[in-house]
Design a protein around this motif. Structure first.
Motif, PDB file in Angstrom:
ATOM      1  N   ALA A  49       0.834  -1.210   0.000  1.00  6.51           N
ATOM      2  CA  ALA A  49       0.000   0.000   0.000  1.00  6.51           C
ATOM      3  C   ALA A  49       0.863   1.253   0.000  1.00  6.51           C
ATOM      4  O   ALA A  49       0.536   2.245  -0.669  1.00  6.51           O
ATOM      5  CB  ALA A  49      -0.923  -0.010   1.218  1.00  6.51           C
ATOM      6  N   ALA A  50       1.972   1.225   0.725  1.00 14.41           N
ATOM      7  CA  ALA A  50       2.876   2.376   0.748  1.00 14.41           C
ATOM      8  C   ALA A  50       3.490   2.608  -0.628  1.00 14.41           C
ATOM      9  O   ALA A  50       3.592   3.751  -1.096  1.00 14.41           O
ATOM     10  CB  ALA A  50       3.969   2.155   1.791  1.00 14.41           C
ATOM     11  N   ARG A  51       3.886   1.538  -1.288  1.00 14.33           N
ATOM     12  CA  ARG A  51       4.441   1.679  -2.643  1.00 14.33           C
ATOM     13  C   ARG A  51       3.402   2.264  -3.583  1.00 14.33           C
ATOM     14  O   ARG A  51       3.699   3.157  -4.388  1.00 14.33           O
ATOM     15  CB  ARG A  51       4.901   0.310  -3.156  1.00 14.33           C
ATOM     16  N   ALA A  52       2.179   1.759  -3.492  1.00 13.16           N
ATOM     17  CA  ALA A  52       1.121   2.224  -4.388  1.00 13.16           C
ATOM     18  C   ALA A  52       0.772   3.682  -4.145  1.00 13.16           C
ATOM     19  O   ALA A  52       0.366   4.399  -5.073  1.00 13.16           O
ATOM     20  CB  ALA A  52      -0.116   1.346  -4.215  1.00 13.16           C
ATOM     21  N   ALA A  53       0.934   4.134  -2.890  1.00  7.85           N
ATOM     22  CA  ALA A  53       0.543   5.505  -2.547  1.00  7.85           C
ATOM     23  C   ALA A  53       1.635   6.525  -2.845  1.00  7.85           C
ATOM     24  O   ALA A  53       1.356   7.729  -2.884  1.00  7.85           O
ATOM     25  CB  ALA A  53       0.186   5.569  -1.055  1.00  7.85           C
ATOM     26  N   THR A  54       2.847   6.061  -3.083  1.00  6.86           N
ATOM     27  CA  THR A  54       3.990   6.976  -3.160  1.00  6.86           C
ATOM     28  C   THR A  54       3.879   7.985  -4.293  1.00  6.86           C
ATOM     29  O   THR A  54       4.110   9.191  -4.098  1.00  6.86           O
ATOM     30  CB  THR A  54       5.303   6.182  -3.284  1.00  6.86           C
ATOM     31  N   ASP A  55       3.549   7.541  -5.482  1.00  6.81           N
ATOM     32  CA  ASP A  55       3.554   8.444  -6.644  1.00  6.81           C
ATOM     33  C   ASP A  55       2.595   9.614  -6.488  1.00  6.81           C
ATOM     34  O   ASP A  55       2.915  10.749  -6.855  1.00  6.81           O
ATOM     35  CB  ASP A  55       3.227   7.669  -7.921  1.00  6.81           C
ATOM     36  N   ALA A  56       1.412   9.343  -5.941  1.00 12.94           N
ATOM     37  CA  ALA A  56       0.396  10.392  -5.825  1.00 12.94           C
ATOM     38  C   ALA A  56       0.434  11.123  -4.490  1.00 12.94           C
ATOM     39  O   ALA A  56      -0.338  12.063  -4.272  1.00 12.94           O
ATOM     40  CB  ALA A  56      -0.993   9.778  -6.031  1.00 12.94           C
ATOM     41  N   ALA A  57       1.332  10.714  -3.595  1.00 12.35           N
ATOM     42  CA  ALA A  57       1.372  11.310  -2.257  1.00 12.35           C
ATOM     43  C   ALA A  57       1.896  12.743  -2.314  1.00 12.35           C
ATOM     44  O   ALA A  57       2.749  13.074  -3.153  1.00 12.35           O
ATOM     45  CB  ALA A  57       2.259  10.472  -1.341  1.00 12.35           C
ATOM     46  N   PRO A  58       1.418  13.617  -1.420  1.00 14.85           N
ATOM     47  CA  PRO A  58       2.000  14.965  -1.331  1.00 14.85           C
ATOM     48  C   PRO A  58       3.453  14.881  -0.918  1.00 14.85           C
ATOM     49  O   PRO A  58       3.871  13.952  -0.224  1.00 14.85           O
ATOM     50  CB  PRO A  58       1.144  15.638  -0.257  1.00 14.85           C
ATOM     51  N   ARG A  59       4.251  15.862  -1.349  1.00 12.61           N
ATOM     52  CA  ARG A  59       5.689  15.841  -1.125  1.00 12.61           C
ATOM     53  C   ARG A  59       6.115  16.975  -0.201  1.00 12.61           C
ATOM     54  O   ARG A  59       5.575  18.073  -0.264  1.00 12.61           O
ATOM     55  CB  ARG A  59       6.429  15.966  -2.458  1.00 12.61           C
ATOM     56  N   VAL A  60       7.093  16.662   0.638  1.00 15.90           N
ATOM     57  CA  VAL A  60       7.693  17.650   1.523  1.00 15.90           C
ATOM     58  C   VAL A  60       9.195  17.622   1.279  1.00 15.90           C
ATOM     59  O   VAL A  60       9.807  16.545   1.322  1.00 15.90           O
ATOM     60  CB  VAL A  60       7.407  17.329   3.006  1.00 15.90           C
ATOM     61  N   PRO A  61       9.840  18.756   1.006  1.00 19.90           N
ATOM     62  CA  PRO A  61      11.303  18.755   0.884  1.00 19.90           C
ATOM     63  C   PRO A  61      11.947  18.309   2.201  1.00 19.90           C
ATOM     64  O   PRO A  61      11.525  18.738   3.279  1.00 19.90           O
ATOM     65  CB  PRO A  61      11.639  20.213   0.572  1.00 19.90           C
ATOM     66  N   VAL A  62      12.951  17.458   2.101  1.00 21.37           N
ATOM     67  CA  VAL A  62      13.636  16.992   3.300  1.00 21.37           C
ATOM     68  C   VAL A  62      14.170  18.174   4.108  1.00 21.37           C
ATOM     69  O   VAL A  62      14.149  18.169   5.342  1.00 21.37           O
ATOM     70  CB  VAL A  62      14.779  16.027   2.936  1.00 21.37           C
ATOM     71  N   ALA A  63      14.590  19.224   3.403  1.00 21.46           N
ATOM     72  CA  ALA A  63      15.146  20.407   4.078  1.00 21.46           C
ATOM     73  C   ALA A  63      14.115  21.116   4.944  1.00 21.46           C
ATOM     74  O   ALA A  63      14.478  21.881   5.844  1.00 21.46           O
ATOM     75  CB  ALA A  63      15.724  21.375   3.052  1.00 21.46           C
ATOM     76  N   GLN A  64      12.822  20.892   4.690  1.00 22.89           N
ATOM     77  CA  GLN A  64      11.767  21.541   5.466  1.00 22.89           C
ATOM     78  C   GLN A  64      11.185  20.617   6.532  1.00 22.89           C
ATOM     79  O   GLN A  64      10.211  20.975   7.194  1.00 22.89           O
ATOM     80  CB  GLN A  64      10.663  22.028   4.533  1.00 22.89           C
ATOM     81  N   ALA A  65      11.765  19.437   6.689  1.00 24.72           N
ATOM     82  CA  ALA A  65      11.280  18.468   7.671  1.00 24.72           C
ATOM     83  C   ALA A  65      12.377  18.198   8.694  1.00 24.72           C
ATOM     84  O   ALA A  65      13.543  18.488   8.478  1.00 24.72           O
ATOM     85  CB  ALA A  65      10.881  17.172   6.982  1.00 24.72           C
ATOM     86  N   ARG A  66      11.981  17.644   9.823  1.00 31.23           N
ATOM     87  CA  ARG A  66      12.928  17.211  10.849  1.00 31.23           C
ATOM     88  C   ARG A  66      12.801  15.695  10.985  1.00 31.23           C
ATOM     89  O   ARG A  66      11.789  15.187  11.486  1.00 31.23           O
ATOM     90  CB  ARG A  66      12.620  17.901  12.184  1.00 31.23           C
ATOM     91  N   LEU A  67      13.809  14.985  10.474  1.00 35.48           N
ATOM     92  CA  LEU A  67      13.778  13.540  10.584  1.00 35.48           C
ATOM     93  C   LEU A  67      13.948  13.124  12.039  1.00 35.48           C
ATOM     94  O   LEU A  67      14.768  13.682  12.767  1.00 35.48           O
ATOM     95  CB  LEU A  67      14.874  12.908   9.737  1.00 35.48           C
ATOM     96  N   ARG A  68      13.178  12.140  12.432  1.00 38.39           N
ATOM     97  CA  ARG A  68      13.264  11.574  13.775  1.00 38.39           C
ATOM     98  C   ARG A  68      13.769  10.145  13.698  1.00 38.39           C
ATOM     99  O   ARG A  68      13.940   9.588  12.602  1.00 38.39           O
ATOM    100  CB  ARG A  68      11.881  11.619  14.444  1.00 38.39           C
ATOM    101  N   ALA A  69      13.998   9.525  14.822  1.00 40.07           N
ATOM    102  CA  ALA A  69      14.307   8.099  14.805  1.00 40.07           C
ATOM    103  C   ALA A  69      13.171   7.384  14.084  1.00 40.07           C
ATOM    104  O   ALA A  69      11.999   7.664  14.351  1.00 40.07           O
ATOM    105  CB  ALA A  69      14.452   7.578  16.227  1.00 40.07           C
TER     106      ALA A  69
END
Length: 301
Positions: A49-69
């Motif tokens: 389901a995650a693979r299928a949702a990836t193409d149409a999913a909204p995108r966030v630039p990594v630079a504007q996010a804070r990666l967590r564990a």
């Protein structure tokens, strides 16, 4: 897939698929996408389901996010000791002898040995790692970690690869003064490993279909941009299939459990005769996964 847990201003914590410089955001309204743990528990269907949702999913630039564990509070963590040269080097330093003269315990060859880590003391990419009270020898540890996807008990070595969900980088920060003192009593490690922020992981989880069984991966550690350590996961004496077989004997493994490889040979300061300082930037890089970067607190506690 490379899967991440992240924060973004104005949004609760979410998960997504790391795609270059962007994150494809998985809809948290979908039960399987509510958290990384939920996605793991959703099994192969959740990944599909995650693979299928990836193409149409909204995108966030990594630079504007804070990666967590990737797994902010794992349901269980165990860390093994599977690299012979790490044990030889560390004991050789402590005993003042040639590493090849270190007497190795037979049990180390017979089975994977491990301890249970503090699952509440997790940190993620770019997090600051505290300096434990009274410590003088704070150390990093260059490790690979496996995430269990399919639970079970008494899992055979042959079946074990089917229980692996993916892999991440693990930095088992260690307070060596505390560790050596407490382990002299016959138990531990405890305060030497369990202090707040000690278990750093990330920046993502790479699914097993993309990275395989975790063997043959180049592992590198840098401190303030200078390379201190280099090794390969191919030098594990016990592979993850053997680890899973042993850990699951007479026990039940659950989806979302983390199993650390232990430190690769020459993968920590103890082996090299040098340790971290306040303000140091520690980067661990593993082929196919990325870079896990953490900064040591400026002040000793």
């Amino acid at each position: 897939m490379k899967l991440v847990t992240f924060d973004q201003d104005g949004h609760p914590q979410r998960i997504g698929v790391l795609d270059g410089t962007e994150i494809a955001v998985l809809d948290p309204a979908t039960p399987a996408f509510a958290s990384m743990q939920a996605l793991i528990e959703a099994g192969p269907e959740g990944l599909d389901a995650a693979r299928a949702a990836t193409d149409a999913a909204p995108r966030v630039p990594v630079a504007q996010a804070r990666l967590r564990a990737p797994l902010p509070v794992p349901i269980q963590m165990r860390d093994c000791l599977t690299f012979e040269m790490h044990l030889r080097n560390a004991r050789g330093r402590m005993q003042g002898i040639d590493p090849m003269q270190v007497e190795m315990p037979q049990v180390w060859y017979d089975q994977p040995i491990y301890y249970k880590a503090n699952r509440f003391s997790v940190s993620g990419p770019e997090d600051e790692v505290i300096w434990p009270q009274g410590e003088t020898r704070l150390d990093y540890e260059l490790e690979l970690a496996c995430i269990i996807g399919k639970g079970g008990g008494d899992i055979s070595r042959a079946d074990a690869p089917g229980h692996v969900w993916g892999f991440t980088i693990f930095n088992d920060f260690s307070a060596r003064d505390h560790q050596m003192a407490e382990m002299a009593g016959g138990l531990g490690p405890a305060k030497g490993k369990d202090f707040r922020t000690a278990n750093a992981m990330g920046p993502c989880i790479v699914t097993a279909d993309e990275i395989g069984d975790g063997s043959g991966l180049t592992m590198v550690a840098r401190v303030n941009g200078e390379e201190w350590s280099r090794g390969s996961s191919s030098t594990m004496h016990h592979d993850f299939a053997r680890i899973i077989e042993h850990v699951s004997r007479d026990e039940i493994l659950h989806p979302g459990e983390i199993l650390g490889s232990g430190t690769v040979g020459e993968g920590c300061g103890l082996e090299l005769g040098k340790f971290l300082n306040p303000g140091d930037v520690v980067e661990l890089e593993i082929e196919g996964i990325g870079i896990l970067r953490n900064t040591i607190a400026q002040t000793r506690r």
